[in-house]
Design an enzyme around this catalytic site. Structure first.
Site, PDB file in Angstrom:
ATOM      1  N   LYS A 147      92.168 -41.999  23.035  1.00 48.47           N
ATOM      2  CA  LYS A 147      91.642 -41.625  21.719  1.00 48.47           C
ATOM      3  C   LYS A 147      90.676 -42.717  21.292  1.00 48.47           C
ATOM      4  O   LYS A 147      91.086 -43.807  20.903  1.00 48.47           O
ATOM      5  CB  LYS A 147      92.783 -41.471  20.713  1.00 48.47           C
ATOM      6  CG  LYS A 147      92.308 -40.925  19.379  1.00 48.47           C
ATOM      7  CD  LYS A 147      93.431 -40.728  18.390  1.00 48.47           C
ATOM      8  CE  LYS A 147      92.947 -39.960  17.162  1.00 48.47           C
ATOM      9  NZ  LYS A 147      91.794 -40.598  16.512  1.00 48.47           N
TER      10      LYS A 147
ATOM     11  N   LYS B 240      98.402 -36.367  18.930  1.00 50.78           N
ATOM     12  CA  LYS B 240      97.916 -37.743  19.049  1.00 50.78           C
ATOM     13  C   LYS B 240      99.042 -38.739  18.851  1.00 50.78           C
ATOM     14  O   LYS B 240     100.009 -38.489  18.133  1.00 50.78           O
ATOM     15  CB  LYS B 240      96.767 -38.010  18.071  1.00 50.78           C
ATOM     16  CG  LYS B 240      97.116 -37.847  16.606  1.00 50.78           C
ATOM     17  CD  LYS B 240      95.898 -38.159  15.738  1.00 50.78           C
ATOM     18  CE  LYS B 240      96.125 -37.730  14.307  1.00 50.78           C
ATOM     19  NZ  LYS B 240      94.983 -38.016  13.437  1.00 50.78           N
TER      20      LYS B 240
ATOM     21  N   LYS C 168      97.123 -33.289  25.578  1.00 49.06           N
ATOM     22  CA  LYS C 168      96.612 -31.926  25.411  1.00 49.06           C
ATOM     23  C   LYS C 168      97.250 -30.998  26.420  1.00 49.06           C
ATOM     24  O   LYS C 168      97.323 -31.312  27.614  1.00 49.06           O
ATOM     25  CB  LYS C 168      95.092 -31.920  25.600  1.00 49.06           C
ATOM     26  CG  LYS C 168      94.350 -32.732  24.557  1.00 49.06           C
ATOM     27  CD  LYS C 168      92.846 -32.745  24.799  1.00 49.06           C
ATOM     28  CE  LYS C 168      92.140 -33.482  23.661  1.00 49.06           C
ATOM     29  NZ  LYS C 168      90.683 -33.572  23.891  1.00 49.06           N
TER      30      LYS C 168
ATOM     31  N   GLU D 200      83.208 -37.856  21.217  1.00 47.16           N
ATOM     32  CA  GLU D 200      83.348 -38.936  20.245  1.00 47.16           C
ATOM     33  C   GLU D 200      82.192 -39.892  20.511  1.00 47.16           C
ATOM     34  O   GLU D 200      81.934 -40.238  21.666  1.00 47.16           O
ATOM     35  CB  GLU D 200      84.703 -39.626  20.476  1.00 47.16           C
ATOM     36  CG  GLU D 200      85.095 -40.641  19.438  1.00 47.16           C
ATOM     37  CD  GLU D 200      85.749 -40.043  18.180  1.00 47.16           C
ATOM     38  OE1 GLU D 200      85.963 -38.816  18.106  1.00 47.16           O
ATOM     39  OE2 GLU D 200      86.031 -40.835  17.259  1.00 47.16           O
TER      40      GLU D 200
END
Length: 642
Positions: free
Chosen positions: A273, A468, A449, A326
């Site tokens: 992340k 997350k 995921k 991202e």
DNA sequence: ATTGTCTGCCC
DNA sequence: ATTCTGC
DNA sequence: GCAGAATGGGCAGACAAT
């Protein structure tokens, strides 16, 4: 304005079904009588003026609205401040001011369209003198308010309507209204439609939500609903390259076990992340790149270099691509090492106008150079791609994640190392190890995921397919701080009557100071608020001014006589323009960003929340500024900014 | 030209 | 962003 | 478990005030 009455009724109940009914009835009557009012009514109901991608800002907030209220009602500033403090709502306060007011001649009554147009007018105004004109325009509207309209106009202007219904409920109501309208016009109102329509309404609501998630464009949706009902909307509201899709989000978890139980059975992937900004990157067939933020603002101008990196990485746009990614700050001088979010946020928001397209990028790979810089002097960025929403012009949301990832890998190539990469991911089950590796690599944590069945990309969803996990979510893993409450503000809305937020400080043994670290308003129960507010306000533990040993750039309306210690959790430390924790013990700048005129900066805590009261600790047992400085430096080493 | 205040947006 | 609360 | 509400740190940019 009949919307104000509906809002009044919405706010008067906490029952969700009743709210749904009120709004749906309101939309039904608009649909039947003045359909051209439906779109502005929908915008006003969900407290928007336009879709985010249009970039329409009213540019007014509490301060300007306060001026307008003063101007329109002739109230004294001190009086309005008192009312705002006691009601915890500027709209309620304005309503009270207006109640003692009689006008000589009443202006024209407000209409739904009139108000919405006026809001657009505020957004259009700009330049020298615009603040005064906006205040005057708002004052004019306020003078025309009748009955409860004042409350709702003010809440609308400050974008905090608090009706208990936001976008999702508004869409549900809209769907119900359209479904019933369609049924009753077919049956000419002879059948009690409400009785037979329930399943049909539920289906319409699912369909309309889907429409909006795929194509978040209220003017398009409402127009299609009026023209062709729910079926018409389903046909119209589809994914198109160049038009944003509502991003899929991840649900927080408190540990590996919690994460696994949320994900359910079946295989999954864990991905780093990255601590940057969400970017939905559209590459049109002609090579033109558009970047949308998480809230679907067009941020292309802020990230021309990122757009160029994507252009360079895409083998061929074919009929168009949508990449979910991202954008992170990186340091090209340190092998494109990731840099903290705070660095990324220093990027200028309005880059120079320059065309970035695939043909230019292709030229670069065959010899000519394209300078992939953002605005001069701004931090470099890397696009970290992790999903693919459309391929060759067609949506691929329904494919399982592994197929979308495979297509993403096939469609791109990391032409320029460090400016475009695929998110690091693995399919192993050693989540905790991967979490620690991710953190060591300057990431916030991981996202697990689902793969295979149930792994479709569901726009707008924060469901169980993505979960997350961050270090600070896990009890015992992240850093906690023992901080001293030193002051507070008067809460708003449901927290009216309580102190919220609370200003917290660490202890500096060298100077004997309490230095502020953050405000905190999260983690407290309602019962705690009641007790704590009474403890300070009624327990005679407040002061006129802050004690001499308190250091902060904040200015609280209520100062405490510091006497206790609370355990506070947070994500990481930042360098602060207002908080003074460890001031002088940490570097004064964030990496390459500009300083602040030699004033020096203290540390602040990102994402603070209350855990518990430390009854066993006195204020000199609080976390020290030296400890905070040490934590900040450790973190800076990890982040590559030291 | 510089500084301060406010807003809107990122997390 | 995080968290709590009512449905 | 969803939806809503109330707020966190911090930045750039737009204006206003100096």
């Amino acid at each position: 304005m009949h919307l104000a009455a509906a809002f009044e009724a919405l706010a008067a109940t906490t029952k969700r079904l009743k709210k749904a009914d009120i709004l749906a009835n309101c939309f039904r009557s608009l649909l039947a009588l003045t359909p051209e009012d439906l779109l502005p009514a929908v915008f006003l109901s969900c407290n928007k003026v336009a879709e985010n991608m249009e970039g329409v800002d009213m540019g007014v907030g509490g301060s300007q609205v306060t001026s307008a209220i003063l101007q329109a009602t002739g109230t004294k500033p001190e009086q309005l401040r008192r009312l705002n403090r006691s009601t915890g709502d500027l709209g309620d306060a304005a309503q009270a001011c207006k109640a003692n007011q009689r006008l000589l001649a009443s202006p024209k009554p407000l209409t739904i369209r009139g108000v919405h147009d006026a809001l657009l007018g505020l957004a259009r105004d700009g330049g020298t003198g615009s603040e005064g004109r906006k205040v005057a325009a708002m004052a004019k509207l306020l003078r025309a308010c009748q009955g409860p309209e004042t409350r709702w106009l003010v809440r609308t202007l400050i974008r905090n309507i608090r009706t208990g219904a936001t976008l999702l409920s508004v869409l549900d109501a809209l769907a119900a209204a359209v479904a019933i309208h369609t049924l009753s016009s077919r049956s000419q109102g002879r059948v009690p439609v409400e009785r037979i329509a329930a399943p049909r309404i539920a289906a319409a609501q699912r369909a309309v939500r889907d429409c909006y998630n795929l194509r978040p464009d209220l003017p398009l949706l409402v127009g299609a609903l009026i023209e062709g009902g729910v079926e018409g909307a389903v046909e119209t509201c589809t994914v198109r390259v160049g038009m944003p899709v509502r991003p899929m989000l991840a649900k927080p978890s408190t540990g590996v076990e919690d994460l696994l139980s949320t994900l359910g059975d079946g295989s999954f992937l864990v991905e780093r992340k990255y601590d940057g900004m969400r970017a939905q990157v559209h590459v049109a067939a002609d090579g033109q790149v558009t970047i949308y933020s998480r809230k679907l603002e067009n941020t292309t101008a802020q990230f021309h270099d990122a757009a160029a990196a994507v252009s360079a990485a895409v083998r061929s746009p074919g009929a168009g691509l949508i990449i979910d990614a991202e954008i992170t700050a990186v340091d090209p001088a340190q092998d494109f090492r990731l840099l903290p979010f705070q660095m990324l946020s220093t990027r200028p928001r309005k880059g120079q106008q320059q065309q970035q397209d695939v043909s230019a990028a292709l030229a670069s790979s065959s010899g000519t150079t394209v300078e992939p810089s953002g605005a001069p002097g701004s931090v470099a960025v890397c696009v970290v791609a992790f999903d693919l929403l459309a391929y060759n012009g067609a949506p691929c949301l329904a494919l399982p994640l592994e197929d979308r990832r495979r297509l993403l890998a096939e469609a791109t190539v990391a032409a320029e190392a460090g400016r475009f990469i695929l998110a690091t991911a693995e399919t192993g089950e050693q989540i905790l190890r991967f979490l620690h590796e991710s953190i060591a690599a300057s990431c916030e944590g991981v996202i697990a995921k689902r793969l295979g069945r149930g792994s479709e990309y569901v726009p707008g969803d924060r469901g169980s397919a993505w979960v997350k996990l961050k270090r600070d979510y896990i009890p015992g893993l992240g850093d906690t701080f023992d901080l001293v409450p030193i002051g507070g503000w008067y809460g708003q809305g449901r927290k009216a009557g309580w102190l919220s937020p609370i200003l917290l400080a660490c202890w500096d043994p060298d100077s004997g100071e309490l230095q502020s670290v953050c405000r905190c308003m999260s983690g407290y129960t309602d019962a705690f608020y009641k007790e704590m507010t009474a403890f300070y306000l009624e327990g005679n533990r407040t002061l006129e001014r802050p004690p001499s040993y308190v250091s902060t750039g904040e200015n609280c309306p209520v100062w405490f006589n510091p006497c206790e210690v609370w355990e506070i959790r947070g994500a990481d430390l930042t360098l602060s323009p207002v908080h003074t924790a460890a001031l002088g013990k940490v570097p004064a700048t964030v990496g390459g960003s500009k300083g602040n005129g030699g004033k020096g900066r203290g540390c602040a805590l990102r994402f603070p929340r209350y855990i518990q009261t430390r009854q066993d600790k006195g204020i000199e047992d609080a976390t020290t500024s030296n400890e905070i400085a040490e934590m900040f430096c450790k973190q800076a080493v990890r982040q590559g900014t030291s």
